[in-house]
Design a protein around this motif. Structure first.
Motif, short mmCIF file in Angstrom:
data_model
loop_
_atom_site.label_atom_id
_atom_site.label_comp_id
_atom_site.label_asym_id
_atom_site.label_seq_id
_atom_site.Cartn_x
_atom_site.Cartn_y
_atom_site.Cartn_z
N ALA A 1 -20.73 13.73 -45.44
CA ALA A 1 -20.11 13.09 -44.28
C ALA A 1 -20.34 11.59 -44.33
O ALA A 1 -21.33 11.12 -44.89
CB ALA A 1 -20.67 13.68 -43.00
N ILE A 2 -19.41 10.89 -43.76
CA ILE A 2 -19.48 9.43 -43.65
C ILE A 2 -19.49 9.09 -42.16
O ILE A 2 -18.70 9.62 -41.39
CB ILE A 2 -18.23 8.76 -44.28
N ILE A 3 -20.44 8.24 -41.78
CA ILE A 3 -20.39 7.68 -40.43
C ILE A 3 -20.09 6.20 -40.57
O ILE A 3 -20.52 5.56 -41.52
CB ILE A 3 -21.69 7.90 -39.63
N GLU A 4 -19.32 5.70 -39.64
CA GLU A 4 -19.00 4.28 -39.63
C GLU A 4 -19.15 3.77 -38.21
O GLU A 4 -18.58 4.32 -37.27
CB GLU A 4 -17.59 4.05 -40.15
N LEU A 5 -19.96 2.73 -38.07
CA LEU A 5 -20.18 2.08 -36.78
C LEU A 5 -19.33 0.82 -36.71
O LEU A 5 -19.23 0.09 -37.70
CB LEU A 5 -21.65 1.69 -36.60
N PHE A 6 -18.73 0.56 -35.56
CA PHE A 6 -17.89 -0.63 -35.35
C PHE A 6 -18.43 -1.43 -34.17
O PHE A 6 -19.02 -0.87 -33.26
CB PHE A 6 -16.45 -0.22 -35.05
N THR A 7 -18.18 -2.74 -34.23
CA THR A 7 -18.61 -3.61 -33.13
C THR A 7 -17.41 -4.21 -32.42
O THR A 7 -16.28 -4.15 -32.90
CB THR A 7 -19.49 -4.78 -33.64
N ASP A 8 -17.70 -4.84 -31.30
CA ASP A 8 -16.67 -5.52 -30.53
C ASP A 8 -16.12 -6.74 -31.27
O ASP A 8 -15.06 -7.25 -30.92
CB ASP A 8 -17.20 -5.94 -29.16
#
Length: 163
Positions: free
Chosen positions: A32-39
């Motif tokens: 699995a891949i998790i990706e976090l994004f910011t504002d």
């Protein structure tokens, strides 16, 4: 900068031969891949493999979405230790601490990208130009002769170690 979004993806591919190991027999691998994004549009990515099954990956992704992400949403991704302290009590509840290290990787990847530096710079800098690698397999054999044949193939390809 604040963490605003999490995306989760499952990667699955069939194996040429079934994989036999302590979790059983698998005809595919899943991660699995998790990706976090910011504002501000920055993102950080991490991969994890939980037992090599689609079900295991789905379980851990569900944990990320339902339990972990609500605790890190709107946090400053540069405050990694503060985020870790917030997650640690929850991590102790788990049978395994899978997932907490993956959040670390995604955060460090995000911070490195935001600062436009390789991740190793965040850990004190580069200390070597090359690292040794090993073949991690030797689980697709039915006989000792097949094991020996597979191991010889890794040696012929230049691997100095295997497990």
């Amino acid at each position: 900068m604040k963490i605003t979004r999490l995306e989760c993806h499952i990667l699955k591919y069939p194996l040429q031969k079934p994989l036999v190991f302590s979790f059983g027999v698998r005809d595919h691998r899943a991660a699995a891949i998790i990706e976090l994004f910011t504002d501000e549009g920055a993102s950080g990515i991490a991969e994890f493999d939980w037992g090599g099954t689609t079900e295991g990956a789905k379980t851990l992704l569900s944990c990320f979405e339902e339990r972990i992400f609500p605790k890190i949403k709107n946090c400053n991704p540069f405050e990694i230790q503060k985020i870790r302290q917030n997650l640690d009590p929850m991590a102790r509840e788990w049978d395994r601490i899978y997932g907490s290290g993956d959040i670390d990787l995604a955060l460090y990847d995000l911070v490195g990208k935001a600062l436009k530096v390789p991740m190793y710079q965040l850990f004190g800098g580069k200390i070597r130009d090359e690292i040794p690698v090993y073949a991690s397999a030797l689980m697709t054999f039915n006989t000792i002769d097949e094991l020996i044949h597979e191991a010889k193939g890794y040696v012929e390809r230049g691997f100095m170690a295997m497990k």
